[in-house]
Scaffold this motif. Structure first.
Motif, PDB file in Angstrom:
ATOM      1  N   GLY A 101       0.823  -1.218   0.000  1.00  0.00           N
ATOM      2  CA  GLY A 101       0.000   0.000   0.000  1.00  0.00           C
ATOM      3  C   GLY A 101       0.848   1.254   0.000  1.00  0.00           C
ATOM      4  N   PRO A 118      -0.437   7.516   2.313  1.00  0.00           N
ATOM      5  CA  PRO A 118       0.475   8.288   3.171  1.00  0.00           C
ATOM      6  C   PRO A 118       1.179   7.416   4.215  1.00  0.00           C
ATOM      7  CG  PRO A 118      -1.685   9.355   3.035  1.00  0.00           C
ATOM      8  CD  PRO A 118      -1.807   8.057   2.304  1.00  0.00           C
ATOM      9  N   GLY A 119       0.462   6.450   4.780  1.00  0.00           N
ATOM     10  CA  GLY A 119       1.051   5.600   5.820  1.00  0.00           C
ATOM     11  C   GLY A 119       2.193   4.756   5.283  1.00  0.00           C
ATOM     12  N   GLU A 145       1.813  -0.449  -4.819  1.00  0.00           N
ATOM     13  CA  GLU A 145       0.594   0.368  -4.809  1.00  0.00           C
ATOM     14  C   GLU A 145      -0.244  -0.026  -6.028  1.00  0.00           C
ATOM     15  OE1 GLU A 145      -1.246   2.495  -2.961  1.00  0.00           O
ATOM     16  OE2 GLU A 145      -2.572   2.450  -4.699  1.00  0.00           O
ATOM     17  N   ARG A 146      -1.481  -0.417  -5.787  1.00  0.00           N
ATOM     18  CA  ARG A 146      -2.290  -0.893  -6.923  1.00  0.00           C
ATOM     19  C   ARG A 146      -2.742   0.252  -7.832  1.00  0.00           C
ATOM     20  NH1 ARG A 146      -7.259  -2.780  -3.035  1.00  0.00           N
ATOM     21  NH2 ARG A 146      -7.764  -0.685  -2.330  1.00  0.00           N
ATOM     22  N   VAL A 157      -5.936  17.371   3.186  1.00  0.00           N
ATOM     23  CA  VAL A 157      -5.614  16.695   4.444  1.00  0.00           C
ATOM     24  C   VAL A 157      -5.118  17.753   5.413  1.00  0.00           C
ATOM     25  CG1 VAL A 157      -4.128  14.986   5.523  1.00  0.00           C
ATOM     26  CG2 VAL A 157      -4.995  14.587   3.232  1.00  0.00           C
ATOM     27  N   VAL A 158      -5.672  17.775   6.617  1.00  0.00           N
ATOM     28  CA  VAL A 158      -5.239  18.755   7.607  1.00  0.00           C
ATOM     29  C   VAL A 158      -4.403  18.067   8.672  1.00  0.00           C
ATOM     30  CG1 VAL A 158      -7.388  18.554   8.940  1.00  0.00           C
ATOM     31  CG2 VAL A 158      -6.035  20.594   9.161  1.00  0.00           C
ATOM     32  N   ARG A 205      -4.361  16.189  -0.767  1.00  0.00           N
ATOM     33  CA  ARG A 205      -3.908  14.805  -0.560  1.00  0.00           C
ATOM     34  C   ARG A 205      -2.978  14.357  -1.700  1.00  0.00           C
ATOM     35  NH1 ARG A 205      -5.373   9.660   1.929  1.00  0.00           N
ATOM     36  NH2 ARG A 205      -4.923   8.096   0.373  1.00  0.00           N
ATOM     37  N   ALA A 253      -0.217  -5.835  -4.556  1.00  0.00           N
ATOM     38  CA  ALA A 253       0.852  -6.515  -3.808  1.00  0.00           C
ATOM     39  C   ALA A 253       0.584  -8.014  -3.750  1.00  0.00           C
ATOM     40  CB  ALA A 253       0.914  -5.955  -2.397  1.00  0.00           C
ATOM     41  N   TYR A 280     -21.363   9.952   5.642  1.00  0.00           N
ATOM     42  CA  TYR A 280     -20.711  11.201   5.248  1.00  0.00           C
ATOM     43  C   TYR A 280     -20.267  11.097   3.799  1.00  0.00           C
ATOM     44  CZ  TYR A 280     -16.115   9.023   5.282  1.00  0.00           C
ATOM     45  OH  TYR A 280     -15.048   8.222   4.984  1.00  0.00           O
ATOM     46  N   TYR A 321     -12.644  22.949   5.611  1.00  0.00           N
ATOM     47  CA  TYR A 321     -11.384  23.661   5.878  1.00  0.00           C
ATOM     48  C   TYR A 321     -10.650  23.864   4.561  1.00  0.00           C
ATOM     49  CZ  TYR A 321      -9.431  18.940   5.647  1.00  0.00           C
ATOM     50  OH  TYR A 321      -9.095  17.680   5.237  1.00  0.00           O
TER      51      TYR A 321
HETATM   52  C1  LIG Z   1     -13.437  12.223   4.779  1.00  0.00           C
HETATM   53  C2  LIG Z   1     -12.037  11.998   5.307  1.00  0.00           C
HETATM   54  C3  LIG Z   1     -11.269  13.086   5.689  1.00  0.00           C
HETATM   55  C4  LIG Z   1      -9.994  12.891   6.197  1.00  0.00           C
HETATM   56  N1  LIG Z   1      -9.285  13.973   6.565  1.00  0.00           N
HETATM   57  C5  LIG Z   1      -8.063  13.791   7.079  1.00  0.00           C
HETATM   58  C6  LIG Z   1      -7.302  14.895   7.487  1.00  0.00           C
HETATM   59  O1  LIG Z   1      -7.744  16.026   7.375  1.00  0.00           O
HETATM   60  N2  LIG Z   1      -6.085  14.686   8.023  1.00  0.00           N
HETATM   61  C7  LIG Z   1      -5.580  13.434   8.164  1.00  0.00           C
HETATM   62  O2  LIG Z   1      -4.473  13.303   8.655  1.00  0.00           O
HETATM   63  N3  LIG Z   1      -6.284  12.385   7.779  1.00  0.00           N
HETATM   64  C8  LIG Z   1      -7.505  12.519   7.256  1.00  0.00           C
HETATM   65  N4  LIG Z   1      -8.212  11.449   6.877  1.00  0.00           N
HETATM   66  C9  LIG Z   1      -7.659  10.140   7.114  1.00  0.00           C
HETATM   67  C10 LIG Z   1      -6.624   9.792   6.060  1.00  0.00           C
HETATM   68  O3  LIG Z   1      -7.255   9.698   4.796  1.00  0.00           O
HETATM   69  C11 LIG Z   1      -6.072   8.483   6.447  1.00  0.00           C
HETATM   70  O4  LIG Z   1      -5.580   8.530   7.761  1.00  0.00           O
HETATM   71  C12 LIG Z   1      -4.921   8.118   5.515  1.00  0.00           C
HETATM   72  O5  LIG Z   1      -5.356   8.073   4.187  1.00  0.00           O
HETATM   73  C13 LIG Z   1      -4.419   6.777   5.944  1.00  0.00           C
HETATM   74  O6  LIG Z   1      -3.325   6.471   5.106  1.00  0.00           O
HETATM   75  P1  LIG Z   1      -2.995   4.986   4.795  1.00  0.00           P
HETATM   76  O7  LIG Z   1      -1.763   5.016   3.984  1.00  0.00           O
HETATM   77  O8  LIG Z   1      -2.991   4.197   6.057  1.00  0.00           O
HETATM   78  O9  LIG Z   1      -4.229   4.422   3.980  1.00  0.00           O
HETATM   79  P2  LIG Z   1      -4.800   4.851   2.539  1.00  0.00           P
HETATM   80  O10 LIG Z   1      -4.661   6.282   2.312  1.00  0.00           O
HETATM   81  O11 LIG Z   1      -6.155   4.246   2.439  1.00  0.00           O
HETATM   82  O12 LIG Z   1      -3.834   4.101   1.536  1.00  0.00           O
HETATM   83  C14 LIG Z   1      -3.847   2.714   1.377  1.00  0.00           C
HETATM   84  C15 LIG Z   1      -3.273   2.432   0.002  1.00  0.00           C
HETATM   85  O13 LIG Z   1      -3.086   1.021  -0.137  1.00  0.00           O
HETATM   86  C16 LIG Z   1      -3.392   0.678  -1.470  1.00  0.00           C
HETATM   87  N5  LIG Z   1      -3.679  -0.768  -1.447  1.00  0.00           N
HETATM   88  C17 LIG Z   1      -4.614  -1.413  -0.727  1.00  0.00           C
HETATM   89  N6  LIG Z   1      -4.531  -2.733  -0.925  1.00  0.00           N
HETATM   90  C18 LIG Z   1      -3.500  -2.929  -1.799  1.00  0.00           C
HETATM   91  C19 LIG Z   1      -2.912  -4.091  -2.391  1.00  0.00           C
HETATM   92  N7  LIG Z   1      -3.350  -5.320  -2.136  1.00  0.00           N
HETATM   93  N8  LIG Z   1      -1.888  -3.914  -3.241  1.00  0.00           N
HETATM   94  C20 LIG Z   1      -1.403  -2.675  -3.529  1.00  0.00           C
HETATM   95  N9  LIG Z   1      -1.926  -1.540  -3.001  1.00  0.00           N
HETATM   96  C21 LIG Z   1      -2.953  -1.680  -2.141  1.00  0.00           C
HETATM   97  C22 LIG Z   1      -4.585   1.553  -1.823  1.00  0.00           C
HETATM   98  O14 LIG Z   1      -4.716   1.712  -3.216  1.00  0.00           O
HETATM   99  C23 LIG Z   1      -4.193   2.871  -1.138  1.00  0.00           C
HETATM  100  O15 LIG Z   1      -3.485   3.747  -1.986  1.00  0.00           O
HETATM  101  C24 LIG Z   1      -9.477  11.594   6.332  1.00  0.00           C
HETATM  102  C25 LIG Z   1     -10.228  10.501   5.914  1.00  0.00           C
HETATM  103  C26 LIG Z   1     -11.499  10.685   5.407  1.00  0.00           C
HETATM  104  C27 LIG Z   1     -12.283   9.486   4.972  1.00  0.00           C
END
Ligand SMILES: Cc1cc2nc3c(=O)[nH]c(=O)nc-3n(C[C@H](O)[C@H](O)[C@H](O)COP(=O)(O)OP(=O)(O)OC[C@H]3O[C@@H](n4cnc5c(N)ncnc54)[C@H](O)[C@@H]3O)c2cc1C
Length: 249
Positions: A7, A10-11, A30-31, A42-43, A94, A118, A160, A189
């Motif tokens: 994945g 951001p994480g 990343e798919r 993103v805030v 984002r 993956a 939402y 925001y």
């Molecule tokens: C409405 C809303 C508002 C938000 N606002 C904020 C904010 O203001 N500030 C903030 O800090 N956070 C905010 N967030 C939260 C933020 O989006 C998440 O915390 C953040 O995206 C988490 O990052 P992540 O990398 O864990 O997951 P994700 O962003 O979901 O990324 C996961 C990635 O893994 C990939 N993936 C999944 N499975 C596979 C696989 N098998 N093979 C290859 N790739 C794969 C997906 O395509 C994706 O790109 C918000 C969320 C929502 C829903």
């Protein structure tokens, strides 16, 4: 260590950069495409930014060059505006956040594979020293390893939708609307000089009674813009793969 990251959100990207900085060999799957993302801005709070600064000043500086900053939180209820100051927030798009992390990862020699689902995390674990499951809120790794991780997943009772407006709010704005079907809330925001994230949220029963459960993305955006026309200064809302969903913990 050889590290596999499932994945590239951001994480996953941030974990990859921090591990690569320590000299580990990191690969990210990343798919999606590099510019293929959901949502808008993103805030980040001052607290979060402090953590990022301590972990990697390069990413912190790159984010700092892009940020929109503000301090106030505004709550509007029954035509009354309450303002609370001194909070300290910063936001950016984002997509831009992901670009900054892509650049940082590439500079540190992380191998980024886009449009690449993956391999199964448990299969990766046979050939990598460490597998980071960063596959998001609907993590398939967490599901396939449920017996081991024993997760507890709860879903909120509200629906939402994540939308955007083409102007910048000058504060975090929470606005409550009392409709014929119940209460709806706007949460907005800025994330650039001319764009704001706008989230509209309401209880499931209000959402259904309003008929929003039958609306597609475009119609949902139009109805939300009408409902919160004052806050939005009469401007339209737009979506980006936006759908009515529930927050999961
Ligand atoms: C409405 C809303 C508002 C938000 N606002 C904020 C904010 O203001 N500030 C903030 O800090 N956070 C905010 N967030 C939260 C933020 O989006 C998440 O915390 C953040 O995206 C988490 O990052 P992540 O990398 O864990 O997951 P994700 O962003 O979901 O990324 C996961 C990635 O893994 C990939 N993936 C999944 N499975 C596979 C696989 N098998 N093979 C290859 N790739 C794969 C997906 O395509 C994706 O790109 C918000 C969320 C929502 C829903």
């Amino acid at each position: 260590m050889r590290v596999a990251v499932v994945g590239g959100g951001p994480g996953g990207l941030y974990a990859a950069a921090l591990l690569a900085r320590q000299g580990h060999r990191v690969e990210v799957w990343e798919r999606g495409a590099p510019d293929d993302t959901f949502g808008f801005g993103v805030v980040l709070s001052d607290d979060t930014l402090g953590g990022i600064e301590r972990a990697d000043t390069v990413v912190h500086a790159a984010l700092g060059a892009e940020f929109v900053r503000w301090d106030d939180v505004e709550v509007v209820h029954r035509d009354r505006l309450l303002t609370s100051g001194g909070h300290g927030f910063a936001a950016l798009g984002r997509r831009r956040l992901l670009e900054i992390l892509h650049e940082r990862c590439a500079g540190l020699g992380v191998r980024l594979r886009f449009r690449s689902p993956a391999p199964d995390a448990w299969a990766l674990a046979k050939t990598y020293d460490l597998v980071v499951a960063a596959d998001g809120v609907h993590s398939a790794t967490r599901e396939s390893g449920a017996a081991h991780f024993r997760p507890t997943v709860t879903e909120g009772r509200c629906r939402y939708i994540w939308l955007a407006a083409d102007f910048a709010f000058d504060a975090f704005r929470f606005e409550i609307a009392e409709t014929a079907h119940g209460v709806a809330q706007l949460h907005a925001y800025p994330y650039s000089a001319d764009s704001s994230t706008v989230i509209v949220e309401m209880r499931e029963e209000v959402w259904r009674a309003s008929g929003l459960d039958l609306c597609d993305e475009e119609e949902s955006a139009a109805r939300c813009a009408k409902l919160f026309a004052d806050a939005l200064r009469g401007r339209p809302l737009r979506g980006n793969r936006s759908a009515w969903t529930r927050f999961r913990t």
